[in-house]
Design a protein around this motif. Structure first.
Motif, PDB file in Angstrom:
ATOM      1  N   LEU B 296      -6.302  33.928   0.008  1.00  0.00           N
ATOM      2  CA  LEU B 296      -7.473  33.103  -0.335  1.00  0.00           C
ATOM      3  C   LEU B 296      -8.708  33.985  -0.511  1.00  0.00           C
ATOM      4  CD1 LEU B 296      -6.914  30.135   2.162  1.00  0.00           C
ATOM      5  CD2 LEU B 296      -6.808  29.988  -0.333  1.00  0.00           C
ATOM      6  N   LYS B 297      -8.849  34.938   0.397  1.00  0.00           N
ATOM      7  CA  LYS B 297     -10.022  35.820   0.335  1.00  0.00           C
ATOM      8  C   LYS B 297      -9.992  36.674  -0.938  1.00  0.00           C
ATOM      9  CE  LYS B 297     -12.792  39.060   2.971  1.00  0.00           C
ATOM     10  NZ  LYS B 297     -13.045  39.723   4.242  1.00  0.00           N
ATOM     11  N   ASN B 298      -8.798  37.187  -1.257  1.00  0.00           N
ATOM     12  CA  ASN B 298      -8.688  37.995  -2.476  1.00  0.00           C
ATOM     13  C   ASN B 298      -9.112  37.207  -3.705  1.00  0.00           C
ATOM     14  OD1 ASN B 298      -7.826  40.188  -1.081  1.00  0.00           O
ATOM     15  ND2 ASN B 298      -5.634  39.830  -1.443  1.00  0.00           N
ATOM     16  N   LYS B 299      -8.676  35.948  -3.759  1.00  0.00           N
ATOM     17  CA  LYS B 299      -9.010  35.106  -4.907  1.00  0.00           C
ATOM     18  C   LYS B 299     -10.523  34.830  -4.931  1.00  0.00           C
ATOM     19  CE  LYS B 299      -7.456  32.668  -8.404  1.00  0.00           C
ATOM     20  NZ  LYS B 299      -8.698  32.425  -9.052  1.00  0.00           N
ATOM     21  N   LEU B 300     -11.050  34.502  -3.760  1.00  0.00           N
ATOM     22  CA  LEU B 300     -12.481  34.194  -3.644  1.00  0.00           C
ATOM     23  C   LEU B 300     -13.343  35.374  -4.114  1.00  0.00           C
ATOM     24  CD1 LEU B 300     -14.761  32.335  -2.466  1.00  0.00           C
ATOM     25  CD2 LEU B 300     -14.333  33.408  -0.249  1.00  0.00           C
ATOM     26  N   TYR B 301     -12.998  36.555  -3.633  1.00  0.00           N
ATOM     27  CA  TYR B 301     -13.798  37.731  -3.984  1.00  0.00           C
ATOM     28  C   TYR B 301     -13.558  38.173  -5.425  1.00  0.00           C
ATOM     29  CZ  TYR B 301     -16.025  38.330   0.491  1.00  0.00           C
ATOM     30  OH  TYR B 301     -16.826  38.130   1.589  1.00  0.00           O
ATOM     31  N   SER B 302     -12.344  37.969  -5.899  1.00  0.00           N
ATOM     32  CA  SER B 302     -12.073  38.295  -7.293  1.00  0.00           C
ATOM     33  C   SER B 302     -12.903  37.377  -8.205  1.00  0.00           C
ATOM     34  CB  SER B 302     -10.567  38.134  -7.551  1.00  0.00           C
ATOM     35  OG  SER B 302     -10.332  37.951  -8.905  1.00  0.00           O
ATOM     36  N   ASN B 303     -12.921  36.080  -7.885  1.00  0.00           N
ATOM     37  CA  ASN B 303     -13.736  35.129  -8.658  1.00  0.00           C
ATOM     38  C   ASN B 303     -15.209  35.526  -8.646  1.00  0.00           C
ATOM     39  OD1 ASN B 303     -11.498  33.624  -9.238  1.00  0.00           O
ATOM     40  ND2 ASN B 303     -11.935  31.974  -7.792  1.00  0.00           N
ATOM     41  N   LYS B 304     -15.673  35.929  -7.480  1.00  0.00           N
ATOM     42  CA  LYS B 304     -17.086  36.321  -7.364  1.00  0.00           C
ATOM     43  C   LYS B 304     -17.375  37.527  -8.281  1.00  0.00           C
ATOM     44  CE  LYS B 304     -20.397  38.941  -5.173  1.00  0.00           C
ATOM     45  NZ  LYS B 304     -21.002  39.423  -3.970  1.00  0.00           N
ATOM     46  N   GLN B 305     -16.479  38.524  -8.228  1.00  0.00           N
ATOM     47  CA  GLN B 305     -16.704  39.746  -9.006  1.00  0.00           C
ATOM     48  C   GLN B 305     -16.677  39.469 -10.503  1.00  0.00           C
ATOM     49  OE1 GLN B 305     -18.068  41.659  -6.285  1.00  0.00           O
ATOM     50  NE2 GLN B 305     -17.801  42.844  -8.158  1.00  0.00           N
ATOM     51  N   ILE B 306     -15.754  38.614 -10.933  1.00  0.00           N
ATOM     52  CA  ILE B 306     -15.672  38.307 -12.374  1.00  0.00           C
ATOM     53  C   ILE B 306     -16.962  37.615 -12.824  1.00  0.00           C
ATOM     54  CG2 ILE B 306     -14.427  36.959 -14.121  1.00  0.00           C
ATOM     55  CD1 ILE B 306     -11.897  37.346 -12.339  1.00  0.00           C
ATOM     56  N   LEU B 307     -17.428  36.660 -12.030  1.00  0.00           N
ATOM     57  CA  LEU B 307     -18.678  35.974 -12.391  1.00  0.00           C
ATOM     58  C   LEU B 307     -19.853  36.956 -12.369  1.00  0.00           C
ATOM     59  CD1 LEU B 307     -18.894  32.445 -10.728  1.00  0.00           C
ATOM     60  CD2 LEU B 307     -18.159  33.068 -13.015  1.00  0.00           C
ATOM     61  N   PHE B 308     -19.851  37.840 -11.365  1.00  0.00           N
ATOM     62  CA  PHE B 308     -20.940  38.818 -11.249  1.00  0.00           C
ATOM     63  C   PHE B 308     -21.001  39.693 -12.512  1.00  0.00           C
ATOM     64  CE2 PHE B 308     -22.570  43.002  -9.871  1.00  0.00           C
ATOM     65  CZ  PHE B 308     -23.826  42.606  -9.443  1.00  0.00           C
ATOM     66  N   ALA B 309     -19.824  40.140 -12.954  1.00  0.00           N
ATOM     67  CA  ALA B 309     -19.773  40.987 -14.152  1.00  0.00           C
ATOM     68  C   ALA B 309     -20.317  40.237 -15.372  1.00  0.00           C
ATOM     69  CB  ALA B 309     -18.339  41.441 -14.397  1.00  0.00           C
ATOM     70  N   ILE B 365     -30.776  30.589  -8.236  1.00  0.00           N
ATOM     71  CA  ILE B 365     -29.662  29.674  -8.480  1.00  0.00           C
ATOM     72  C   ILE B 365     -28.413  30.292  -7.881  1.00  0.00           C
ATOM     73  CG2 ILE B 365     -28.132  28.795 -10.301  1.00  0.00           C
ATOM     74  CD1 ILE B 365     -30.586  28.186 -11.891  1.00  0.00           C
ATOM     75  N   ARG B 366     -27.775  29.542  -7.020  1.00  0.00           N
ATOM     76  CA  ARG B 366     -26.590  30.075  -6.339  1.00  0.00           C
ATOM     77  C   ARG B 366     -25.322  29.569  -7.014  1.00  0.00           C
ATOM     78  NH1 ARG B 366     -26.105  28.319  -0.326  1.00  0.00           N
ATOM     79  NH2 ARG B 366     -25.145  26.489  -1.242  1.00  0.00           N
ATOM     80  N   LEU B 367     -24.387  30.503  -7.183  1.00  0.00           N
ATOM     81  CA  LEU B 367     -23.071  30.157  -7.740  1.00  0.00           C
ATOM     82  C   LEU B 367     -21.991  30.598  -6.750  1.00  0.00           C
ATOM     83  CD1 LEU B 367     -23.576  31.551 -11.389  1.00  0.00           C
ATOM     84  CD2 LEU B 367     -23.964  29.204 -10.622  1.00  0.00           C
ATOM     85  N   ILE B 368     -21.172  29.661  -6.320  1.00  0.00           N
ATOM     86  CA  ILE B 368     -20.042  29.995  -5.441  1.00  0.00           C
ATOM     87  C   ILE B 368     -18.769  29.544  -6.162  1.00  0.00           C
ATOM     88  CG2 ILE B 368     -18.898  29.545  -3.227  1.00  0.00           C
ATOM     89  CD1 ILE B 368     -21.690  29.016  -2.023  1.00  0.00           C
ATOM     90  N   ALA B 369     -17.914  30.516  -6.468  1.00  0.00           N
ATOM     91  CA  ALA B 369     -16.661  30.201  -7.156  1.00  0.00           C
ATOM     92  C   ALA B 369     -15.542  30.194  -6.124  1.00  0.00           C
ATOM     93  CB  ALA B 369     -16.385  31.238  -8.247  1.00  0.00           C
ATOM     94  N   GLY B 370     -15.157  29.019  -5.679  1.00  0.00           N
ATOM     95  CA  GLY B 370     -14.152  28.883  -4.622  1.00  0.00           C
ATOM     96  C   GLY B 370     -12.802  29.454  -5.009  1.00  0.00           C
ATOM     97  N   ALA B 371     -11.985  29.683  -3.962  1.00  0.00           N
ATOM     98  CA  ALA B 371     -10.665  30.285  -4.182  1.00  0.00           C
ATOM     99  C   ALA B 371      -9.736  29.371  -4.964  1.00  0.00           C
ATOM    100  CB  ALA B 371     -10.038  30.642  -2.840  1.00  0.00           C
ATOM    101  N   ASN B 372     -10.103  28.086  -5.114  1.00  0.00           N
ATOM    102  CA  ASN B 372      -9.241  27.152  -5.857  1.00  0.00           C
ATOM    103  C   ASN B 372      -9.469  27.206  -7.364  1.00  0.00           C
ATOM    104  OD1 ASN B 372     -11.826  26.073  -5.380  1.00  0.00           O
ATOM    105  ND2 ASN B 372     -11.113  23.986  -5.753  1.00  0.00           N
TER     106      ASN B 372
END
Lengths: 82, 391
Positions: B296-309, B365-372
Motif C-alpha cells: 500500500l505504501k509503495n503504491k501511495l508514494y508512487s502515486n505521489k511521485q508521479i503527480l509531483f513530476a 492546494i493539497r492533492l493526496i493520491a490514495g493507494a487505491n
C-alpha cells in the motif's frame, strides 16, 4: 541599539519569512501577522525587555510604532517605580 | 424586539467564492470514496480526501462493519464509562496501543475532540504550553482553553524552540506541542530532536500524528516508528479518520495518564462512544495494515511521485516533502479558489486552503493520491494537471 531597532530585530527574529520592517509597518496588513503571531511577538518582547506584558495592552496595536509607544510607556513605568 | 443585529453576526463572507465563481466547501458527493467519486452527475478523480491507503471502501472493512452492526446494532447509546465500553471497544484500545507501541489508549469521537479535551484535563494555569506556530486548530483551541501562558515557536525551528525553553524555566510544568506531518504542505517535524530538547529542559512532548499514523514508518505505525523513538514518555494523539479510514480519535501514552483521562477528560466521559461499526472498521483496517502495508505504501508514494513530476512539468510551484502529499502554492485566496475551480471543472477534486487555515497570502492546494488510485486514473490526473496549467 535604540528601542526602535531592538523592537524591529525582535520582530524579525520571530517571523516565518524575512521581510522589510519599518516603524510604519502595519502588523496585520503589511507583515501579515495573525493573532497567534502577535502572541509570539509579545512573548519575545517579554524576553527581550525582561518584562511581563498584558496581552490586552496589545489589542489596539496596529503598527510597529504602536509597539514602540507601548514599550516606552512600560519602560517609563519601570523607571518611575524605581 | 428583533434579533436583526444578533443574526448579523453570522454573515458568512463569501466574497472570495463570488470572485472565483466557485465555492469549494461543502460540495455534495453522491458516492463513496472510490478512486473516482460521483458529483453532480459526473465522475471526478478524488485527490481531496485523506484516504491515504484507499481503505475507506475496502470490501473487508465493509464486511467487518456489517458484522459489527449485526452483532451490536447501530449504537452503544452510552459513553465509554457506562454502556459504551463493549468488548470490541476494549480490544481496539489494546490494538491501537500495540500499534503505536505505547502503554494505553483512549478512543474519542474525533481527534479534534481529543485535542480539545486533553489540555484542559492535564494542564494548569501556572503551566506553559509551547506550540508550533503551524499547529492544527484542534490543538490551538485545546491549548487556549487552559488559560495558561502559551508561547508559539517558529515552524519546525529547533533553535527558536530551544531559545524559548531556555528562557522559560519558572513554570510548574512545560509542554511542547507539535504535529508529525503538517497537513497543508506535508512537511514533517523533527520530533526526535524535539524530544531531546524536552528531556534537556524537563518538558513533556505532545505529538498529533493524525497524518502520520498508517502512513509513516516501515510498517505504518506512524511518527514514533518513522523516527525510531522508543519508550516515548510524552502524549500521542491521532485521527482514526485519515489513513485508518474510519472516524474518531485516540490519545495514547503512559498508563497513569491514560487511566486519569478515562475518568477526568470530559470530552471522553460525556460523549457517546464511537459506534460498533466504526470500532470494527478500525480494527479491520489495522489488520490490513499489518499484512499489506508495504505494498500500500509503495503504491501511495508512487502515486505521489508521479503527480509531483507532472506538477513540476506543468510549472506549478509546489512544496517538496517526504509525506505523500503534493501541495501547490497558490498564495492569494482568489488564486487558490480559481485554481481549485479549474481542477474541478477538468475533473479533479482538490483541497484548497486559505487563511486562517494557513498564514495570510500563503494559500495552497493539497492533492493526496490514495493507494487505491489505479495507473490509468493517475495518468488521467496528470493530463488534467498539465491542462489546468495551460489555462
Amino acid at each position: 541599539m535604540n528601542l526602535e531597532e531592538r523592537i524591529i530585530t525582535t520582530l524579525k527574529n520571530n517571523m516565518e519569512r524575512l521581510q522589510e520592517i519599518n516603524i510604519e509597518s502595519k502588523l496585520k496588513e503589511d507583515l501579515a501577522l495573525d493573532s497567534f503571531d502577535i502572541l509570539m511577538v509579545i512573548s519575545a518582547l517579554e524576553d527581550e525587555f525582561s518584562i511581563t506584558i498584558n496581552e490586552e495592552d496589545f489589542s489596539e496595536v496596529v503598527t510597529v510604532g504602536d509597539i514602540v509607544d507601548r514599550m516606552r510607556a512600560v519602560n517609563k513605568k519601570d523607571k518611575d517605580k524605581r | 424586539m428583533g434579533f436583526e443585529s444578533f443574526y448579523k453576526r453570522f454573515d458568512v463572507d463569501e466574497r472570495v467564492a463570488n470572485v472565483a465563481g466557485f465555492n469549494p466547501y461543502y460540495m455534495e458527493i453522491d458516492s463513496g470514496l472510490n478512486e473516482k467519486i460521483w458529483m453532480n452527475g459526473r465522475q471526478i478523480i478524488n485527490l481531496a480526501s485523506n484516504n491515504y491507503l484507499g481503505l475507506a471502501t475496502d470490501e473487508r472493512v465493509k464486511e467487518a462493519i456489517i458484522s459489527a452492526v449485526e452483532k451490536y446494532g447501530a449504537s452503544l447509546c452510552g459513553t465509554p464509562i457506562s454502556t459504551g465500553y463493549v468488548d470490541l471497544y476494549k480490544r481496539l484500545e489494546y490494538s491501537l496501543s500495540n500499534f503505536v507501541r505505547l502503554e494505553d489508549t483512549i478512543i474519542l469521537p474525533s481527534c479534534y475532540q481529543g485535542n480539545n479535551g486533553l489540555f484542559v484535563s492535564i494542564a494548569k494555569k501556572e503551566d506553559l504550553i509551547i506550540v508550533d506556530r503551524f499547529a492544527h486548530s484542534s490543538l490551538i483551541q485545546g491549548i487556549k482553553a487552559v488559560g495558561c501562558k502559551i508561547r508559539p515557536f517558529l515552524h519546525n525551528n529547533l533553535e527558536h524552540l530551544e531559545g524559548i525553553l531556555k528562557r522559560s524555566q519558572d513554570y510548574k510544568q512545560i509542554f511542547v506541542v507539535t504535529e508529525s506531518v503538517f497537513s497543508t504542505d506535508g512537511d514533517i517535524s523533527p520530533f526526535k530532536e524535539i524530544i531531546d530538547l524536552c528531556e534537556k529542559y524537563n518538558a513533556l512532548p505532545i505529538i498529533d500524528d493524525s497524518h502520520g499514523i498508517g502512513v509513516l514508518g516501515n510498517t505504518g505505525k506512524g511518527i514514533l516508528e518513522e523516527e525510531n523513538i522508543i519508550n516515548f514518555k510524552g502524549i500521542y494523539t491521532a485521527s482514526l479518520g485519515k489513513a485508518l479510514a474510519n472516524s474518531g480519535g485516540m490519545i495514547s501514552g503512559k498508563k497513569e495518564i491514560i487511566n486519569y483521562l478515562k475518568y477526568y477528560c470530559p470530552h471522553l466521559v460525556y460523549s457517546t462512544s464511537l459506534t460498533p461499526s466504526i470500532l470494527a472498521g478500525i480494527e479491520a483496517v489495522l489488520k490490513i495494515v499489518s499484512s499489506e502495508f508495504e505494498s500500500l505504501k509503495n503504491k501511495l508514494y508512487s502515486n505521489k511521485q508521479i503527480l509531483f513530476a507532472s506538477l513540476m512539468e506543468a510549472g506549478f510551484e509546489t512544496t517538496e516533502c517526504i509525506a505523500p502529499i503534493n501541495s501547490i502554492k497558490t498564495q492569494s485566496k482568489e488564486n487558490t479558489f480559481k485554481t481549485a475551480k479549474s481542477f474541478f471543472e477538468k475533473g479533479i477534486l482538490s483541497t484548497p486552503f486559505i487563511e486562517p487555515s494557513v498564514p495570510v497570502n500563503q494559500g495552497c492546494i493539497r492533492l493526496i493520491a490514495g493507494a487505491n488510485l489505479t495507473q490509468s486514473t493517475i495518468e488521467e490526473a496528470c493530463e488534467i494537471i498539465k491542462s489546468v496549467r495551460k489555462t
